[in-house]
Design a protein around this motif. Structure first.
Motif, PDB file in Angstrom:
ATOM      1  N   ARG A 106       0.828  -1.209   0.000  1.00  0.00           N
ATOM      2  CA  ARG A 106       0.000   0.000   0.000  1.00  0.00           C
ATOM      3  C   ARG A 106       0.859   1.255   0.000  1.00  0.00           C
ATOM      4  O   ARG A 106       0.403   2.338  -0.336  1.00  0.00           O
ATOM      5  CB  ARG A 106      -0.957   0.001   1.189  1.00  0.00           C
ATOM      6  CG  ARG A 106      -0.299   0.268   2.521  1.00  0.00           C
ATOM      7  CD  ARG A 106      -1.290   0.100   3.660  1.00  0.00           C
ATOM      8  NE  ARG A 106      -0.670   0.334   4.941  1.00  0.00           N
ATOM      9  CZ  ARG A 106      -0.609   1.516   5.548  1.00  0.00           C
ATOM     10  NH1 ARG A 106      -1.139   2.583   4.985  1.00  0.00           N
ATOM     11  NH2 ARG A 106      -0.021   1.638   6.718  1.00  0.00           N
ATOM     12  N   TRP A 107       2.129   1.100   0.377  1.00  0.00           N
ATOM     13  CA  TRP A 107       3.025   2.257   0.409  1.00  0.00           C
ATOM     14  C   TRP A 107       3.630   2.555  -0.966  1.00  0.00           C
ATOM     15  O   TRP A 107       4.288   3.580  -1.154  1.00  0.00           O
ATOM     16  CB  TRP A 107       4.183   2.005   1.395  1.00  0.00           C
ATOM     17  CG  TRP A 107       3.776   1.903   2.834  1.00  0.00           C
ATOM     18  CD1 TRP A 107       3.689   0.755   3.567  1.00  0.00           C
ATOM     19  CD2 TRP A 107       3.423   2.967   3.719  1.00  0.00           C
ATOM     20  NE1 TRP A 107       3.303   1.041   4.849  1.00  0.00           N
ATOM     21  CE2 TRP A 107       3.135   2.404   4.967  1.00  0.00           C
ATOM     22  CE3 TRP A 107       3.320   4.347   3.575  1.00  0.00           C
ATOM     23  CZ2 TRP A 107       2.758   3.153   6.074  1.00  0.00           C
ATOM     24  CZ3 TRP A 107       2.944   5.110   4.667  1.00  0.00           C
ATOM     25  CH2 TRP A 107       2.664   4.507   5.898  1.00  0.00           C
ATOM     26  N   HIS A 110       0.787   4.809  -6.343  1.00  0.00           N
ATOM     27  CA  HIS A 110      -0.672   4.781  -6.437  1.00  0.00           C
ATOM     28  C   HIS A 110      -1.088   3.506  -7.185  1.00  0.00           C
ATOM     29  O   HIS A 110      -0.255   2.845  -7.792  1.00  0.00           O
ATOM     30  CB  HIS A 110      -1.178   6.007  -7.199  1.00  0.00           C
ATOM     31  CG  HIS A 110      -0.739   7.288  -6.570  1.00  0.00           C
ATOM     32  ND1 HIS A 110      -1.407   7.854  -5.502  1.00  0.00           N
ATOM     33  CD2 HIS A 110       0.305   8.108  -6.835  1.00  0.00           C
ATOM     34  CE1 HIS A 110      -0.789   8.967  -5.146  1.00  0.00           C
ATOM     35  NE2 HIS A 110       0.243   9.147  -5.935  1.00  0.00           N
ATOM     36  N   THR A 189       6.877   0.456   7.839  1.00  0.00           N
ATOM     37  CA  THR A 189       6.167   1.735   7.889  1.00  0.00           C
ATOM     38  C   THR A 189       7.096   2.817   7.361  1.00  0.00           C
ATOM     39  O   THR A 189       8.311   2.615   7.267  1.00  0.00           O
ATOM     40  CB  THR A 189       5.658   2.048   9.312  1.00  0.00           C
ATOM     41  OG1 THR A 189       4.756   3.152   9.234  1.00  0.00           O
ATOM     42  CG2 THR A 189       6.780   2.402  10.261  1.00  0.00           C
ATOM     43  N   ARG A 193       6.036  12.864   2.159  1.00  0.00           N
ATOM     44  CA  ARG A 193       5.334  14.145   2.295  1.00  0.00           C
ATOM     45  C   ARG A 193       3.932  14.078   1.709  1.00  0.00           C
ATOM     46  O   ARG A 193       3.013  14.690   2.210  1.00  0.00           O
ATOM     47  CB  ARG A 193       6.134  15.252   1.616  1.00  0.00           C
ATOM     48  CG  ARG A 193       7.330  15.671   2.422  1.00  0.00           C
ATOM     49  CD  ARG A 193       8.301  16.393   1.566  1.00  0.00           C
ATOM     50  NE  ARG A 193       8.378  17.800   1.914  1.00  0.00           N
ATOM     51  CZ  ARG A 193       9.195  18.643   1.296  1.00  0.00           C
ATOM     52  NH1 ARG A 193       9.943  18.237   0.300  1.00  0.00           N
ATOM     53  NH2 ARG A 193       9.233  19.888   1.662  1.00  0.00           N
ATOM     54  N   ARG A 194       3.769  13.370   0.598  1.00  0.00           N
ATOM     55  CA  ARG A 194       2.446  13.188  -0.001  1.00  0.00           C
ATOM     56  C   ARG A 194       2.191  11.707  -0.169  1.00  0.00           C
ATOM     57  O   ARG A 194       3.122  10.949  -0.468  1.00  0.00           O
ATOM     58  CB  ARG A 194       2.371  13.855  -1.380  1.00  0.00           C
ATOM     59  CG  ARG A 194       2.518  15.338  -1.361  1.00  0.00           C
ATOM     60  CD  ARG A 194       2.503  15.850  -2.777  1.00  0.00           C
ATOM     61  NE  ARG A 194       3.453  15.100  -3.621  1.00  0.00           N
ATOM     62  CZ  ARG A 194       3.695  15.367  -4.882  1.00  0.00           C
ATOM     63  NH1 ARG A 194       3.065  16.333  -5.496  1.00  0.00           N
ATOM     64  NH2 ARG A 194       4.575  14.664  -5.575  1.00  0.00           N
ATOM     65  N   HIS A 195       0.938  11.304  -0.038  1.00  0.00           N
ATOM     66  CA  HIS A 195       0.596   9.908  -0.253  1.00  0.00           C
ATOM     67  C   HIS A 195       1.042   9.477  -1.659  1.00  0.00           C
ATOM     68  O   HIS A 195       0.792  10.180  -2.632  1.00  0.00           O
ATOM     69  CB  HIS A 195      -0.911   9.713  -0.107  1.00  0.00           C
ATOM     70  CG  HIS A 195      -1.349   8.343  -0.534  1.00  0.00           C
ATOM     71  ND1 HIS A 195      -1.019   7.214   0.182  1.00  0.00           N
ATOM     72  CD2 HIS A 195      -2.022   7.926  -1.610  1.00  0.00           C
ATOM     73  CE1 HIS A 195      -1.499   6.159  -0.444  1.00  0.00           C
ATOM     74  NE2 HIS A 195      -2.107   6.560  -1.525  1.00  0.00           N
ATOM     75  N   GLY A 196       1.703   8.362  -1.770  1.00  0.00           N
ATOM     76  CA  GLY A 196       2.114   7.850  -3.078  1.00  0.00           C
ATOM     77  C   GLY A 196       3.521   8.232  -3.464  1.00  0.00           C
ATOM     78  O   GLY A 196       4.086   7.654  -4.396  1.00  0.00           O
ATOM     79  N   ASP A 197       4.118   9.202  -2.760  1.00  0.00           N
ATOM     80  CA  ASP A 197       5.504   9.557  -3.051  1.00  0.00           C
ATOM     81  C   ASP A 197       6.441   8.478  -2.509  1.00  0.00           C
ATOM     82  O   ASP A 197       6.082   7.730  -1.593  1.00  0.00           O
ATOM     83  CB  ASP A 197       5.882  10.877  -2.364  1.00  0.00           C
ATOM     84  CG  ASP A 197       5.351  12.082  -3.126  1.00  0.00           C
ATOM     85  OD1 ASP A 197       4.732  11.877  -4.187  1.00  0.00           O
ATOM     86  OD2 ASP A 197       5.571  13.214  -2.659  1.00  0.00           O
ATOM     87  N   ALA A 199       9.225   7.243  -0.085  1.00  0.00           N
ATOM     88  CA  ALA A 199       9.379   7.613   1.323  1.00  0.00           C
ATOM     89  C   ALA A 199      10.562   8.561   1.520  1.00  0.00           C
ATOM     90  O   ALA A 199      11.567   8.456   0.812  1.00  0.00           O
ATOM     91  CB  ALA A 199       9.589   6.359   2.158  1.00  0.00           C
TER      92      ALA A 199
END
Ligand code: FAD
Length: 295
Positions: A106-107, A110, A189, A193-197, A199
């Motif tokens: 999920r990380w 997208h 985990t 900074r933004r979802h989908g970027d 890490a």
């Protein structure tokens, strides 16, 4: 942006792909295989990669061996052209000790990226924060590479050499990844900074428990703190024989933060990454411990 001009060939099978790579290399050209294209095409568009010719592995997806997910002798074998999404939806079907692979997906970017990008492509691309690179170190993966000199197994510990540089030679094709070390209490985990970027920092951990449920050791893997993903022995040493709980997990996070010397770049300073390391390691350990051995 557009890529520099390049030639294009579709491989019929692995042997054909290796033959094409050898042929172009011998002619002084720089060929590259393309799998999902989710890293290579952006690199080409930014002119960070300028291969003379692409050898497309897309037709090889018809070969079940290259997209299969199967258990054998306690290990989990994943075909190199398997997409991130296929692993994500496999979920508990991956079997005991390998659930962390599905959960970690999920990380990865997208959904459209996960539906096209491949396990093999991610490992060969070798981004220091890529989830598959951390997972390979966490679960002692062996990367199967085939080339003109035959087939070889690359242990994850020898795979990642530095910025986007791996042990896979330009004339080799990765065909399979074998995860040899199941870890029922494992978690990944990260912070972006933004979802989908990608890490800023990612942490993958596994806890090892003895017969009586006591903690006998663990593994701590970090991404985003060095040019390649790294294990942190100083943090792992804190876990051996410790009493599981918030105090131990915080101490392990502190040991990890003290052991690394993260770089500063547009995504964050070295000091910021160090603070993230401390928090993320402790958080991943809590998540891993809460899983228990019942997975
Ligand atoms: P490609 O792009 O086709 O190839 C990448 C490299 O690997 C190339 O050098 C290619 O020659 C080589 N290669 C590919 N397959 C093989 C093979 N079988 N044998 C030998 N060499 C091979 N990834 C993450 O891990 N985490 C993220 O958070 C993330 N976010 C993303 C966000 C965006 C917006 C985008 C565009 C991508 C993101 N990605 C992320 C990258 C994505 O996961 C890619 O799928 C992956 O890194 C590369 O897989 P691919 O199959 O697309 O490989």
């Amino acid at each position: 942006m557009k890529p520099a001009a390049f030639g294009y060939h579709r491989a019929h099978d692995v042997t054909d792909a290796i033959g094409l790579l050898g042929e172009f290399t011998a002619a002084g050209a720089e060929p590259k295989v393309i799998a999902g294209g989710q890293s290579l095409i952006p690199m080409m568009n930014f002119r960070l990669a300028r291969p003379d010719v692409l050898v497309d592995l897309a037709p090889l997806r018809r070969d079940p061996a290259l997209t299969a997910i199967r258990r054998e002798d306690g290990a989990l074998r994943i075909g190199a052209l398997t997409t991130h999404r296929a692993v994500e939806v496999a979920g508990s079907a991956l079997g005991s000790g390998f659930g962390v692979l599905a959960e970690a997906m999920r990380w990865v970017g997208h959904l459209p990226i996960r539906s096209r990008g491949t396990v093999g492509g991610s490992l060969v691309h070798g981004d220091a924060t890529a989830e598959w690179c951390l997972l390979a170190l966490l679960l002692d993966a062996q990367i199967v590479a085939e080339g003109p000199r035959g087939r070889r197994l690359i242990p994850a510990a020898e795979m990642f050499h530095g910025f986007y540089t791996t042990a896979v030679a330009p004339d080799e094709v990765v065909t399979e990844v074998r995860f040899t070390r199941p870890a029922p209490r494992a978690a990944l985990t990260e912070f972006a900074r933004r979802h989908g970027d990608f890490a800023t920092v990612g942490a993958a951990v596994a806890l090892v428990t003895g017969a009586s449920g006591t903690l006998t050791g663990g593994r701590v893997v970090l991404g985003g703190v060095a040019p390649a993903p790294v294990r942190v022995p100083e943090a792992e040493a804190v876990l051996a024989g410790g009493i599981p709980g918030p105090e131990l997990f915080d101490a392990c996070g502190a040991a990890a933060a003290a052991a690394v010397d993260p770089p500063t770049d547009a995504a964050g300073s070295g000091a910021y990454r160090r603070r993230l390391t401390r928090t993320l390691v402790a958080r991943a350990l809590r998540q891993a411990w809460e899983k228990g051995n019942t997975e």
